[in-house]
Design an enzyme around this catalytic site. Structure first.
Site, PDB file in Angstrom:
ATOM      1  N   HIS A  28     -44.164 -39.019  38.245  1.00 15.31           N
ATOM      2  CA  HIS A  28     -42.714 -39.193  38.122  1.00 15.31           C
ATOM      3  C   HIS A  28     -42.170 -39.426  39.522  1.00 15.31           C
ATOM      4  CE1 HIS A  28     -38.742 -38.713  36.189  1.00 15.31           C
ATOM      5  NE2 HIS A  28     -38.392 -38.283  37.390  1.00 15.31           N
ATOM      6  N   CYS A  29     -41.545 -40.582  39.702  1.00 15.58           N
ATOM      7  CA  CYS A  29     -41.062 -40.968  41.035  1.00 15.58           C
ATOM      8  C   CYS A  29     -39.570 -40.691  41.158  1.00 15.58           C
ATOM      9  CB  CYS A  29     -41.344 -42.453  41.280  1.00 15.58           C
ATOM     10  SG  CYS A  29     -40.735 -43.037  42.877  1.00 15.58           S
ATOM     11  N   PRO A  30     -39.164 -39.838  42.080  1.00 13.85           N
ATOM     12  CA  PRO A  30     -37.724 -39.564  42.228  1.00 13.85           C
ATOM     13  C   PRO A  30     -36.948 -40.755  42.783  1.00 13.85           C
ATOM     14  CG  PRO A  30     -38.969 -38.496  43.973  1.00 13.85           C
ATOM     15  CD  PRO A  30     -39.978 -39.043  43.023  1.00 13.85           C
TER      16      PRO A  30
END
Length: 411
Positions: A128-130
């Protein structure tokens, strides 16, 4: 109106909310600052309408900006692809090889994982990439990796423009003592800039140069990491699963041979699983081409073995201090405050007497699952995350005396 409705749907408008997050705000701000300053400095340094070189430089700069934003927004809004809620395999017997997700009320397809941020099971989840406020997975892996390649290239071009602008504008104003450094400025001096290069402009250019260089290095390193796993047809999570598989086999001396099932043998074949001319990756997100010695559920069976091994290796702790779930709790000591895990994984609040099954940790922090009541477990609730090590005490159940000792420490 009908034309607009084909593009603007409720679902699309809902996805726009992904922009309201610190990750996209910072990422788009860096892109905007570097692109704007590079365009302005190009006008000052190398006027695009006078020379062929200036024209090519300006077109390339615009091209980088368009491609970066195109891949960035596709990575964000196309998304990774989600396993349908309540999904089950076509063959009922295959369910025994799959993990069940209580939140999605369905089985996890091969290579899929549940994301706590998105609250869905993600196809071929990498992480999950912020920065895009979304997961990187099956459908957007190519867009995300292309963004990681184009951003350093565009920022490197911008950095050259910033350096040359400062050099040309300060060339005759300040003596740097560089008697041996001479650059031919005849081509770029044919046109006097329409904008003065003042002190604020110099400061803004210097700031943009720092952003461009920092982005080139950091994002470039991320690109290298992504390409390493793509060329082996893996994800970051699957690389970790493979390492744990080798550790499990070595620990128990089972004599098994673990072969990663999705490595097709050559880097080119692995590369083509993600990057295609159509822009859409190969596969439907639930079934995958596998190594000849493997089958569709080779990795999921290994995950089930690791999950069972995790239960065996987990250590039970009991909370002896209250903890409010703060990221950097100053009340738990300076070392706990400064050594907080640098991760987006949650912190779990603890009350005195709570039981936790810890699976990993550092010297100052631990990670585990809080033991919940049966009612909470039936509805699929799960509480896991980091907590300070000083807030818990290990419980031993070898003898009744040790168990009672643990109870006394709590009270």
């Amino acid at each position: 109106m009908n034309f607009l409705s084909t593009f603007v749907t409720f679902e699309n408008l809902h996805e726009v909310r992904r922009l309201c997050h610190w990750g996209p705000v910072i990422a788009l701000s860096v892109i905007a600052i570097c692109s704007t300053m590079a365009i302005l400095d190009s006008i000052i340094w190398y006027w695009p309408l006078d020379t062929t070189g200036g024209n090519i430089n300006f077109i390339m700069l615009i091209n980088w900006t368009v491609l970066i934003l195109y891949n960035y927004f596709n990575a964000m809004f196309v998304g990774p692809g989600y396993i349908p809620l309540g999904w089950r395999p076509e063959k009922q017997l295959d369910a025994q090889y799959l993990q069940y997700c209580r939140v999605c009320q369905g089985f996890k397809a091969p290579r899929s994982h549940h994301c706590r941020k998105c609250n869905r099971c993600v196809m071929k989840m990498d992480h999950h990439c912020p920065w895009i406020n979304n997961c990187c997975g099956h459908l957007n892996h190519a867009y995300f990796t292309s963004f990681l390649l184009l951003a350093p290239l565009g920022c490197s071009h911008a950095a050259v423009i910033f350096i040359m602008t400062m050099y040309t504008q300060l060339y005759e104003r300040i003596s740097f003592g560089w008697s041996t450094v001479k650059i031919d400025m005849s081509a770029v001096r044919q046109f006097q800039p329409i904008m003065p290069f003042s002190v604020p402009a110099f400061a803004a250019t210097l700031f943009a140069l720092g952003l461009a260089l920092g982005t080139s290095i950091s994002v470039g390193m991320l690109f290298v990491i992504q390409m390493k796993v793509i060329l082996r047809n893996k994800t970051s999570i699957e690389s970790w699963i493979e390492e744990k598989a080798k550790d499990r086999i070595q620990h128990y001396q089972t004599g098994e041979e673990f072969i990663f099932p999705y490595d097709l043998g050559t880097r080119w074949l692995n590369f083509k699983q993600v990057f295609t001319w159509s822009g859409m990756p190969k596969g439907d997100g639930t079934e995958w081409p596998v190594h000849p010695k493997c089958h569709q559920h080779t990795l999921t069976i290994e995950q089930l073995k690791q999950k069972a091994d995790k239960r065996v290796r987990s250590v039970q702790y009991r909370a002896v201090e209250d903890y409010n779930g703060a990221c950097c709790p100053l009340s738990k000591g300076l070392q706990t405050f400064f050594r907080t895990p640098c991760t987006e994984e949650p912190r779990i609040p603890l009350s005195k007497g709570d039981t936790i099954l810890a699976t990993r940790g550092t010297k100052w922090w631990m990670y585990g699952d809080k033991v919940l009541s049966e009612e909470h477990m039936k509805v699929g609730e799960r509480v896991r995350g980091w907590f300070p090590r000083r807030c818990v005490e290990k419980c031993h159940y070898d003898t009744a005396a040790s168990d009672s000792t643990c109870e006394k420490k709590v009270n």
